[in-house]
Design a protein around this motif. Sequence first.
Motif, mmCIF file in Angstrom:
data_model
loop_
_atom_site.group_PDB
_atom_site.id
_atom_site.type_symbol
_atom_site.label_atom_id
_atom_site.label_comp_id
_atom_site.label_asym_id
_atom_site.label_seq_id
_atom_site.Cartn_x
_atom_site.Cartn_y
_atom_site.Cartn_z
ATOM 1 N N THR A 62 -9.665 -12.558 7.589
ATOM 2 C CA THR A 62 -10.426 -13.833 6.340
ATOM 3 C C THR A 62 -9.947 -15.735 7.079
ATOM 4 O O THR A 62 -10.629 -16.284 6.586
ATOM 5 C CB THR A 62 -10.312 -13.537 5.150
ATOM 6 O OG1 THR A 62 -8.894 -13.749 4.944
ATOM 7 C CG2 THR A 62 -10.824 -11.887 4.955
ATOM 8 N N GLY A 63 -8.599 -15.366 7.430
ATOM 9 C CA GLY A 63 -7.857 -16.962 7.589
ATOM 10 C C GLY A 63 -7.733 -17.100 5.951
ATOM 11 O O GLY A 63 -7.637 -18.410 6.510
ATOM 12 N N ARG A 64 -7.408 -16.969 5.044
ATOM 13 C CA ARG A 64 -6.957 -17.132 4.044
ATOM 14 C C ARG A 64 -5.249 -17.195 3.817
ATOM 15 O O ARG A 64 -4.853 -16.205 4.020
ATOM 16 C CB ARG A 64 -7.922 -16.499 2.677
ATOM 17 C CG ARG A 64 -9.625 -16.036 2.901
ATOM 18 C CD ARG A 64 -9.662 -15.686 1.949
ATOM 19 N NE ARG A 64 -9.085 -15.834 0.377
ATOM 20 C CZ ARG A 64 -10.206 -16.127 -0.548
ATOM 21 N NH1 ARG A 64 -10.990 -15.576 -0.885
ATOM 22 N NH2 ARG A 64 -9.212 -16.076 -2.277
ATOM 23 N N VAL A 65 -5.030 -17.816 3.399
ATOM 24 C CA VAL A 65 -3.411 -17.938 2.486
ATOM 25 C C VAL A 65 -3.957 -16.971 1.582
ATOM 26 O O VAL A 65 -3.950 -17.146 0.563
ATOM 27 C CB VAL A 65 -3.003 -18.624 2.814
ATOM 28 C CG1 VAL A 65 -1.111 -19.035 2.312
ATOM 29 C CG2 VAL A 65 -2.559 -19.968 3.490
ATOM 30 N N ASP A 66 -2.677 -15.425 2.045
ATOM 31 C CA ASP A 66 -2.751 -14.621 0.497
ATOM 32 C C ASP A 66 -1.219 -14.984 -0.502
ATOM 33 O O ASP A 66 -0.986 -15.033 -1.559
ATOM 34 C CB ASP A 66 -2.728 -13.443 0.396
ATOM 35 C CG ASP A 66 -4.142 -12.694 1.938
ATOM 36 O OD1 ASP A 66 -5.497 -13.720 0.999
ATOM 37 O OD2 ASP A 66 -3.715 -11.576 1.950
ATOM 38 N N TYR A 67 -0.570 -14.883 0.640
ATOM 39 C CA TYR A 67 1.164 -15.225 -0.387
ATOM 40 C C TYR A 67 1.570 -17.246 0.669
ATOM 41 O O TYR A 67 1.857 -17.338 1.568
ATOM 42 C CB TYR A 67 1.647 -14.128 -0.541
ATOM 43 C CG TYR A 67 1.803 -12.787 -1.013
ATOM 44 C CD1 TYR A 67 1.002 -13.093 -2.188
ATOM 45 C CD2 TYR A 67 0.691 -11.757 0.383
ATOM 46 C CE1 TYR A 67 0.572 -11.812 -2.932
ATOM 47 C CE2 TYR A 67 0.077 -10.914 -0.710
ATOM 48 C CZ TYR A 67 0.073 -10.591 -1.574
ATOM 49 O OH TYR A 67 -0.852 -9.461 -2.327
#
Lengths: 144, 144
Positions: A62-67
């Motif tokens: 997704t290309g999202r920062v999770d942490y």
Amino acid sequence: MNTPNIARNGHAGSPGTDTTRDVSLSETPSLIAASKVNGTNVYNRAGDSIGSIYDVMLDKRTGRVDYAIMSFGGFLGMGEHYHPLPWNALRFDDRQNGYIVDIDIDRLKEGPSFATSATPDWSDGLYGRRVDDYYGVTPATARR
Amino acid sequence: MNTPNIARNGHAGSPGTDTTRDVSLSETPSLIAASKVNGTNVYNRAGDSIGSIYDVMLDKRTGRVDYAIMSFGGFLGMGEHYHPLPWNALRFDDRQNGYIVDIDIDRLKEGPSFATSATPDWSDGLYGRRVDDYYGVTPATARR
């Protein structure tokens, strides 16, 4: 923004010149290069610097920062430990050009953390859920 | 995955030991540390390696990757130029542990690119929109 990560910006195969660095150091009011986000200051609500971003964990798909993995090294007497926080726990502050974490220091201190000699295993999702649970946020996998 | 970015993983203030590297090199089937995403291989639809990720541009507030900056250095005779692509143009492939970009090479060659001596100005959003427009994707600001 502090600049302790400049030494990390020599890309493989590059001559390590100043012009090469310029690429990695790209930063605008809204965008920042991944190679530069590490080292960004983190403040508490009162505006005191409590640490910095050591790294961020990206979802490959997704290309999202999770942490965000915070370093408290040199702060608070916490030694070289790394504290993963759900990304939602960070809020970017234009004025300080860094992130504000509105979580009590004691709660951060007692939260999930690891030393360089005992890195967590993120692979089965359990460690991430432990972080989510501790800070009481919606699991990263459910935020998508 | 190639490993040209190992040299970049020495964090400020760290002794640069192997154990320190282990933290930066964190990678699981779904998550990857920002410090490791740079260097990830990029393939075309046929499975040929056409380059690698040089950097990714993160939105500081949302924590989303808006653009991946590809390096074609050493590939295709394109020299040391960097080609920003909308993140949506990349698809992670488990088998190759890298990204697939299903865009004709000629189209990539002629797309927005920059050399280290002439980095783009991302600050007003115009450069990003130029990239979005060229590849015909919804602008990053509208995807949020």
